[in-house]
Design a protein around this motif. Sequence first.
Motif, short mmCIF file in Angstrom:
data_model
loop_
_atom_site.label_atom_id
_atom_site.label_comp_id
_atom_site.label_asym_id
_atom_site.label_seq_id
_atom_site.Cartn_x
_atom_site.Cartn_y
_atom_site.Cartn_z
N SER A 1 98.16 -1.02 155.12
CA SER A 1 98.20 -2.48 155.24
C SER A 1 97.01 -2.97 156.06
CB SER A 1 99.50 -2.94 155.89
OG SER A 1 100.60 -2.64 155.06
N VAL A 2 96.66 -2.23 157.10
CA VAL A 2 95.47 -2.56 157.89
C VAL A 2 94.22 -2.42 157.02
CG1 VAL A 2 94.02 -1.87 159.84
CG2 VAL A 2 96.51 -1.98 160.10
N LEU A 3 94.18 -1.38 156.21
CA LEU A 3 93.05 -1.19 155.28
C LEU A 3 92.92 -2.41 154.37
CD1 LEU A 3 90.86 0.72 154.09
CD2 LEU A 3 92.64 1.62 152.57
N ALA A 4 94.04 -2.86 153.81
CA ALA A 4 94.02 -4.05 152.95
C ALA A 4 93.54 -5.28 153.72
CB ALA A 4 95.41 -4.30 152.36
N GLN A 5 93.98 -5.40 154.94
CA GLN A 5 93.58 -6.52 155.79
C GLN A 5 92.07 -6.51 156.01
OE1 GLN A 5 96.15 -8.13 159.23
NE2 GLN A 5 94.81 -6.65 160.22
N ARG B 1 101.34 -12.27 154.56
CA ARG B 1 100.12 -12.94 155.06
C ARG B 1 98.91 -12.58 154.21
NH1 ARG B 1 102.40 -11.11 160.05
NH2 ARG B 1 100.79 -9.49 160.23
N LEU B 2 98.83 -11.32 153.81
CA LEU B 2 97.68 -10.87 153.02
C LEU B 2 97.68 -11.50 151.63
CD1 LEU B 2 97.59 -7.10 154.03
CD2 LEU B 2 95.74 -8.76 154.35
N ILE B 3 98.84 -11.64 151.03
CA ILE B 3 98.92 -12.27 149.71
C ILE B 3 98.39 -13.70 149.77
CG2 ILE B 3 100.52 -13.17 147.98
CD1 ILE B 3 102.21 -10.63 148.40
N GLN B 4 98.72 -14.42 150.83
CA GLN B 4 98.22 -15.79 150.98
C GLN B 4 96.70 -15.82 151.06
OE1 GLN B 4 100.15 -17.50 154.39
NE2 GLN B 4 102.20 -17.41 153.49
N GLU C 1 97.46 -3.02 145.28
CA GLU C 1 98.13 -3.68 144.15
C GLU C 1 99.16 -4.68 144.64
OE1 GLU C 1 100.97 -2.47 140.33
OE2 GLU C 1 99.99 -0.91 141.50
N LEU C 2 99.94 -4.30 145.65
CA LEU C 2 101.00 -5.17 146.16
C LEU C 2 100.46 -6.43 146.83
CD1 LEU C 2 103.42 -2.50 147.71
CD2 LEU C 2 103.86 -3.92 145.70
N THR C 3 99.22 -6.37 147.30
CA THR C 3 98.65 -7.51 148.00
C THR C 3 97.59 -8.24 147.18
OG1 THR C 3 97.19 -5.95 149.16
CG2 THR C 3 99.14 -6.71 150.33
N GLY C 4 97.45 -7.87 145.90
CA GLY C 4 96.54 -8.58 145.01
C GLY C 4 95.08 -8.20 145.15
N ILE C 5 94.82 -7.00 145.68
CA ILE C 5 93.45 -6.53 145.87
C ILE C 5 93.13 -5.49 144.80
CG2 ILE C 5 91.88 -5.32 147.46
CD1 ILE C 5 93.69 -6.36 149.75
N ALA D 1 93.97 -17.30 148.30
CA ALA D 1 92.97 -18.30 148.70
C ALA D 1 91.57 -17.86 148.28
CB ALA D 1 93.02 -18.51 150.21
N LEU D 2 91.28 -16.56 148.39
CA LEU D 2 89.99 -16.04 147.96
C LEU D 2 89.81 -16.20 146.45
CD1 LEU D 2 89.74 -12.78 150.09
CD2 LEU D 2 87.98 -14.54 150.00
N LYS D 3 90.85 -15.90 145.70
CA LYS D 3 90.78 -15.98 144.24
C LYS D 3 90.60 -17.43 143.78
CE LYS D 3 93.38 -11.73 143.46
NZ LYS D 3 94.64 -11.11 142.98
N GLU D 4 91.20 -18.35 144.51
CA GLU D 4 91.02 -19.77 144.17
C GLU D 4 89.57 -20.20 144.36
OE1 GLU D 4 93.76 -21.89 146.59
OE2 GLU D 4 95.54 -21.19 145.47
N ARG D 5 88.86 -19.51 145.24
CA ARG D 5 87.44 -19.82 145.46
C ARG D 5 86.52 -18.94 144.61
NH1 ARG D 5 89.12 -19.57 151.00
NH2 ARG D 5 87.85 -17.70 151.30
#
Length: 287
Positions: A268-272, A17-20, A57-61, A24-28
Motif C-alpha cells: 500500500s505504501v508502494l502504491a502511495q 484514500r489512494l482510490i480518490q 489493481e485494487l487502487t486503480g494503478i 483525480a489523476l485520471k480526470e486530469r
Amino acid sequence: MGTVMLGTEVAKAMKERLIQRTEALKERGTEPKLAILRVGARPDDLSYERGAKKRMELTGIGCQVVELPEDVSQRELEESLKSLNRDSSVHGILVLRPLPRHLDEEPLTRIIDPVKDVDCMSPVNIAKIFSGDASGYAPCTPEAVMEMLDHYGIDPKGKKVTVIGRSMVVGKPLAMLLLGRHATVTICHTRTADLAATCRDAEILVAAAGKAKMVGASMAGEGAVVVDVGINMDPEGNLCGDVDFEAVEPKASFTSPVPRGVGSVTTSVLAQHVVRAAETLSGQKRV
C-alpha cells in the motif's frame, strides 16, 4: 490484553484514500503506472510481485512487469532501467532485489530517476530521508511502520523508541522517520550490551533484526507498543517475526503480528509512492 495491530485494517483505510487520488489523476489525463523490473524468477520476488500487482489493481494503478533472464548482462539490465526512466507512461520503478551475484546493483542506484524511485534505491532519496526532506521516498517497510502507528493513533512525539536493527532497508531510515516525528530514538542491534534492558525501557519497540522470535516477554516493557518487522521461518517451517508474539502480546498495549502485520502495509505504501510520483510528474516539465 492489548490491541493487535492488523496491517489489513491499515491497508484498507489507505486504499480508500489512494482510490480518490488515482481517480483525480485520471480526470486530469494521467494514468498512474508502476513498472517492476525483475531479473530471473526467485520465489520470494514472484510472491512480492503478485502482492504488488494486486495492490495496484485494487487502487486503480497500472502495473507493467519487465522480466529479464537470470543470466542478463549488466549492460542489458542498465539499458532496461534507462528505458523505463525515459518512458513517460511509467511513474514509478521498482527493481526487485537482491540481484543475481554476477550483477552490480550500485550503478543502478545512480541510473534510476529519483522521481520514479518509489522504494528508495537512489542515493538522492536516501539523502533526503536522512536530511528530513519530505519530498524523498523512504523505503516502503519503514514507512509502513509509520502508517501503522498513525492508523492506531500512536504518536511517537516525545516517546522513547527503540529500533532493533541498523540496516539501510529498515532500521536506519525508520529511525530518521521517527526523529522527524520528534521521537527519542535508540538504535540497537544484536551486539548491543544488555539489549533486553534497553528494549524494556522503550515505550515503542520496533524489532527489525531478522532473528526469529528474539524478542521475548523479558524484553518488552509493561504497556509498550511492539511493532514486529521481521520475516523468518520457525523450526516447523511456519512464518514468524522477530517477536515471540504469544509471550509479548499479554504485556503490550499494542502488538503487530507476523504475518498480517507490517508486511500487509508495504504494498500500500508502494502504491502511495507511485501516486505521489504521478502527481509530481504530471505537474512538472521533463527534460
